[in-house]
Design a protein around this motif. Structure first.
Motif, mmCIF file in Angstrom:
data_model
loop_
_atom_site.group_PDB
_atom_site.id
_atom_site.type_symbol
_atom_site.label_atom_id
_atom_site.label_comp_id
_atom_site.label_asym_id
_atom_site.label_seq_id
_atom_site.Cartn_x
_atom_site.Cartn_y
_atom_site.Cartn_z
ATOM 1 N N LEU A 98 -28.039 -28.630 -39.771
ATOM 2 C CA LEU A 98 -29.498 -28.738 -39.788
ATOM 3 C C LEU A 98 -30.123 -27.786 -38.779
ATOM 4 O O LEU A 98 -31.066 -27.042 -39.114
ATOM 5 N N ASN A 99 -29.622 -27.798 -37.564
ATOM 6 C CA ASN A 99 -30.163 -26.913 -36.529
ATOM 7 C C ASN A 99 -30.043 -25.452 -36.939
ATOM 8 O O ASN A 99 -30.994 -24.670 -36.788
ATOM 9 N N TYR A 100 -28.884 -25.077 -37.438
ATOM 10 C CA TYR A 100 -28.664 -23.676 -37.798
ATOM 11 C C TYR A 100 -29.630 -23.228 -38.893
ATOM 12 O O TYR A 100 -30.294 -22.185 -38.772
ATOM 13 N N HIS A 101 -29.712 -23.985 -39.969
ATOM 14 C CA HIS A 101 -30.530 -23.557 -41.102
ATOM 15 C C HIS A 101 -32.021 -23.566 -40.776
ATOM 16 O O HIS A 101 -32.755 -22.658 -41.201
ATOM 17 N N LEU A 102 -32.473 -24.572 -40.047
ATOM 18 C CA LEU A 102 -33.897 -24.609 -39.715
ATOM 19 C C LEU A 102 -34.280 -23.458 -38.780
ATOM 20 O O LEU A 102 -35.345 -22.848 -38.925
ATOM 21 N N GLN A 103 -33.421 -23.135 -37.849
ATOM 22 C CA GLN A 103 -33.739 -22.075 -36.892
ATOM 23 C C GLN A 103 -33.495 -20.683 -37.463
ATOM 24 O O GLN A 103 -34.316 -19.784 -37.272
ATOM 25 N N GLU A 104 -32.390 -20.495 -38.171
ATOM 26 C CA GLU A 104 -32.032 -19.159 -38.646
ATOM 27 C C GLU A 104 -32.680 -18.817 -39.984
ATOM 28 O O GLU A 104 -33.157 -17.692 -40.169
ATOM 29 N N ASN A 105 -32.700 -19.744 -40.918
ATOM 30 C CA ASN A 105 -33.228 -19.449 -42.249
ATOM 31 C C ASN A 105 -34.713 -19.754 -42.382
ATOM 32 O O ASN A 105 -35.466 -18.987 -42.982
ATOM 33 N N PHE A 106 -35.135 -20.904 -41.839
ATOM 34 C CA PHE A 106 -36.547 -21.276 -41.936
ATOM 35 C C PHE A 106 -37.367 -20.773 -40.747
ATOM 36 O O PHE A 106 -38.581 -20.929 -40.725
ATOM 37 N N ARG A 107 -36.693 -20.195 -39.768
ATOM 38 C CA ARG A 107 -37.370 -19.624 -38.598
ATOM 39 C C ARG A 107 -38.225 -20.654 -37.864
ATOM 40 O O ARG A 107 -39.350 -20.353 -37.428
ATOM 41 N N VAL A 108 -37.717 -21.862 -37.751
ATOM 42 C CA VAL A 108 -38.372 -22.881 -36.933
ATOM 43 C C VAL A 108 -37.796 -22.763 -35.521
ATOM 44 O O VAL A 108 -36.610 -23.026 -35.321
ATOM 45 N N PRO A 109 -38.597 -22.357 -34.552
ATOM 46 C CA PRO A 109 -38.032 -22.065 -33.234
ATOM 47 C C PRO A 109 -37.568 -23.277 -32.442
ATOM 48 O O PRO A 109 -36.667 -23.182 -31.613
ATOM 49 N N HIS A 110 -38.176 -24.438 -32.687
ATOM 50 C CA HIS A 110 -37.841 -25.615 -31.885
ATOM 51 C C HIS A 110 -37.779 -26.846 -32.781
ATOM 52 O O HIS A 110 -38.623 -27.032 -33.662
ATOM 53 N N LEU A 111 -36.789 -27.688 -32.548
ATOM 54 C CA LEU A 111 -36.697 -28.927 -33.304
ATOM 55 C C LEU A 111 -35.967 -29.985 -32.493
ATOM 56 O O LEU A 111 -35.238 -29.674 -31.538
ATOM 57 N N ALA A 112 -36.196 -31.217 -32.872
ATOM 58 C CA ALA A 112 -35.527 -32.349 -32.220
ATOM 59 C C ALA A 112 -35.311 -33.437 -33.257
ATOM 60 O O ALA A 112 -36.105 -33.591 -34.197
ATOM 61 N N VAL A 113 -34.224 -34.169 -33.098
ATOM 62 C CA VAL A 113 -33.906 -35.299 -33.970
ATOM 63 C C VAL A 113 -33.608 -36.503 -33.091
ATOM 64 O O VAL A 113 -32.920 -36.392 -32.073
ATOM 65 N N ARG A 114 -34.148 -37.640 -33.467
ATOM 66 C CA ARG A 114 -33.813 -38.886 -32.794
ATOM 67 C C ARG A 114 -33.411 -39.911 -33.850
ATOM 68 O O ARG A 114 -34.067 -40.032 -34.900
#
Length: 218
Positions: A98-114
């Protein structure tokens, strides 16, 4: 009796033969050019109107094609995320994917999951304690939230970058309608996640992630 312009227009629409019977008269009528300057015949004015309508239609068609291309690109990214999540065999793998695809493919710079509920893996930051307010928020999110506001608790999850973040997306992670986590995306760009944006793909990503996590948490 005063004749209004709308009355004339209605009469001409009801009697189109007028233009055939008085073709010479129509050709002799000149009206102001729409952009100022000389007067022009009605026929020339009609041609200008058709050209303007054609340009407007071309512009709208161009926008539709652009939206279609953008949707195709997003759809392809969602598909690749889906395949990668299906290939992930454990919780750490799902979160890493999830982290890889959101940051690398979707270009979302910051994310968090709880995550909460069920078996807790204390080695993962995603299981850090969350307040009842967050759980209530997740329950209330029937669709993803996009906008400039998150709680101080959510902001703290985003670390040192938090003071610079201007827009956020919050997506509830649910299993059979019961929330067991929340996904937060953030950006320094105030227009990356704005209130009026479409959330269809965000909702689908939330459902995919929730399904992948649920499989690992069972």
């Amino acid at each position: 009796m005063t004749i209004q312009s709308t009355d004339v227009a209605s009469w001409l629409q009801a009697h189109p033969q007028f233009f055939e019977e008085y073709a010479d008269l129509v050709a002799e009528i000149f009206i102001p050019h729409p952009h100022g300057g000389r007067a022009i015949p009605i026929a020339e004015r009609q041609i200008l109107t058709l050209r303007e309508r054609n340009k407007l239609m071309e512009s709208k068609l161009g926008e539709l094609l652009q939206f279609g291309e953008e949707n195709d690109q997003i759809g392809d990214k969602v598909h690749r995320l889906t395949v990668a999540l299906l290939q992930s065999r454990d919780l750490a793998g799902v979160l890493g994917t999830l982290n890889y695809h959101l940051q690398e493919n979707f270009r979302v710079p910051h994310l968090a999951v709880r995550l909460w509920g069920g078996e807790v893996d204390e080695t993962l930051s995603e299981f850090a304690p969350t307040s009842d307010d967050i759980k209530t928020l997740a329950q209330s999110l029937t669709t993803p939230y996009c906008g400039p506001y998150v709680t101080d608790e959510v902001m703290a999850w985003l670390g040192e970058s938090a003071p610079h973040l201007k827009s956020f997306a919050q997506v509830a992670l649910k299993n059979d309608g019961v929330p067991f986590g929340i996904l937060v995306l953030a950006s320094e760009d105030p227009q990356r996640f704005y209130p009026e944006m479409g959330t269809l793909y965000l909702a689908r990503i939330g459902e995919l992630v929730a399904a992948a996590l649920s499989r690992c948490l069972d």
